[in-house]
Write an enzyme that holds these catalytic residues in place. Sequence first.
Site, short mmCIF file in Angstrom:
data_model
loop_
_atom_site.label_atom_id
_atom_site.label_comp_id
_atom_site.label_asym_id
_atom_site.label_seq_id
_atom_site.Cartn_x
_atom_site.Cartn_y
_atom_site.Cartn_z
N ARG A 25 0.86 -1.81 0.29
CA ARG A 25 -0.02 0.28 -0.10
C ARG A 25 0.99 1.58 0.10
NH1 ARG A 25 -1.25 1.50 4.91
NH2 ARG A 25 -2.43 -0.06 5.64
N TYR A 77 -17.18 17.60 -14.88
CA TYR A 77 -17.10 16.12 -14.78
C TYR A 77 -18.08 16.35 -13.95
CZ TYR A 77 -16.68 10.47 -13.44
OH TYR A 77 -17.51 9.57 -13.22
N ASP A 149 -7.70 20.01 -13.69
CA ASP A 149 -7.91 18.53 -13.74
C ASP A 149 -7.64 18.00 -15.57
OD1 ASP A 149 -9.29 15.88 -14.79
OD2 ASP A 149 -10.39 16.39 -13.73
N LYS A 174 -8.58 7.51 -18.74
CA LYS A 174 -8.60 7.06 -20.14
C LYS A 174 -7.67 7.59 -20.85
CE LYS A 174 -12.67 8.36 -17.95
NZ LYS A 174 -12.43 9.35 -16.69
C1 LIG Z 1 -12.32 15.33 -16.74
C2 LIG Z 1 -12.78 13.93 -15.66
N1 LIG Z 1 -12.19 13.99 -14.89
C3 LIG Z 1 -11.92 13.07 -13.67
C4 LIG Z 1 -12.72 12.01 -14.09
C5 LIG Z 1 -13.18 11.20 -12.89
O1 LIG Z 1 -11.81 10.10 -13.15
P1 LIG Z 1 -11.99 8.15 -12.62
O2 LIG Z 1 -13.16 7.90 -13.66
O3 LIG Z 1 -10.95 7.51 -13.92
O4 LIG Z 1 -12.22 7.75 -11.04
C6 LIG Z 1 -13.03 12.02 -14.96
C7 LIG Z 1 -14.56 10.28 -15.63
O5 LIG Z 1 -14.67 10.37 -16.78
C8 LIG Z 1 -12.72 12.82 -15.91
O6 LIG Z 1 -13.46 12.69 -17.22
#
Ligand SMILES: Cc1ncc(COP(=O)(O)O)c(C=O)c1O
Length: 358
Positions: A25, A77, A149, A174
């Site tokens: 961990r 998101y 982000d 992604k």
């Molecule tokens: C722009 C964006 N930020 C954060 C996330 C969250 O990531 P995760 O699905 O890997 O938890 C997503 C998921 O779709 C996203 O599109």
Amino acid sequence: MTPIYQTSTFVQESPGKHKGYEYARTHNPTRTALQKALAALENGKHGICYASGLAATDAVLKLYRPGDEIIATNDIYGGTYRIMKRIYEPFGLVFHFVDMSDITNIKNVISDKTKLIWIETPTNPLLRIIDIEAITDLCKITGIHCAVDNTFASPYLQNPLDLGADIVMHSVTKYLGGHSDTVMGALITSDDELAKQLAFIQNASGAVPGPQDCFLVLRGIKTLHVRMQRHCENAMKVALWLENHPKVAKVYYPGLKSHNGHELASRQMKDFGGMLAFELKGDVYDEAVTMMENLEIFSLGESLGGVESLCTHPASMTHASIPKEERAKVGLKDTLIRLSVGIEDVEDLILDLEQAIG
Ligand SMILES: Cc1ncc(COP(=O)(O)O)c(C=O)c1O
């Protein structure tokens, strides 16, 4: 190739005498290799991986205390909005969601309690472009952290640390993973103190990725640049085709001259990415649904950034956790269709859209 250290613990020579690894961990060599690679991709000093993008966001939010205020992008998101509003607001953090395309909206809510500005650019799902450098300049004067982000752009197209951000966040799920086979998140920073705190949270809260997933992402990022080039090329062609289609009302793609963030995106990003969204004329919900059902090459599903093209309906999928009234306020219609344009032959993708739109 980096071995997959499929182990939960590491043998020690004598109590407390080990080779840098005690328990998986806390540290795992496969994860360490990936963290270093991600830091390098973002021109940062430290990479810290988490079990998902949201676990990475969760770690950032854990840096703050009740009464602290956070300003976040309003077109964001859905899961990021949900963790802020439904997990951390009840614990006493205060959030302001503002349209960051106009910096005065940030200045209007900034106070001495503001601790973090959370930027998402390009935004999900409306592909708005936010001026990272203008906001980090503001953060520097006021001593506020700035986190970006960078999921939609990927480190190939945009490097927020170079523009003054303190933390970059990725849903590694992604473009970094790139093959729709892993869920993971990462934070990258060059600030030693922030890195220490975020690594402490990584271990203390325990949302870590496994070594097999780290291996898959290490493999994925070897082709990041090549994939991104094709994603961008294909998305541009699809966006232009959609823009000229008589049944399409509006296309959201920063590569289009008609996009109001086009000029800023040209400066801030290396290219315009593989994500776009559009609305059909007439704004009829059932017609948008039928179009999405008709697709054959684009799979219908949540997520983005994989080599295969995906179509998403934000209102019922990725952004369902944002109340309808809030979605309406930012201009997210129930008829909006979002595409993650893959790296297939673009003519096949266009033919698929043509038959689906009818
Ligand atoms: C722009 C964006 N930020 C954060 C996330 C969250 O990531 P995760 O699905 O890997 O938890 C997503 C998921 O779709 C996203 O599109």
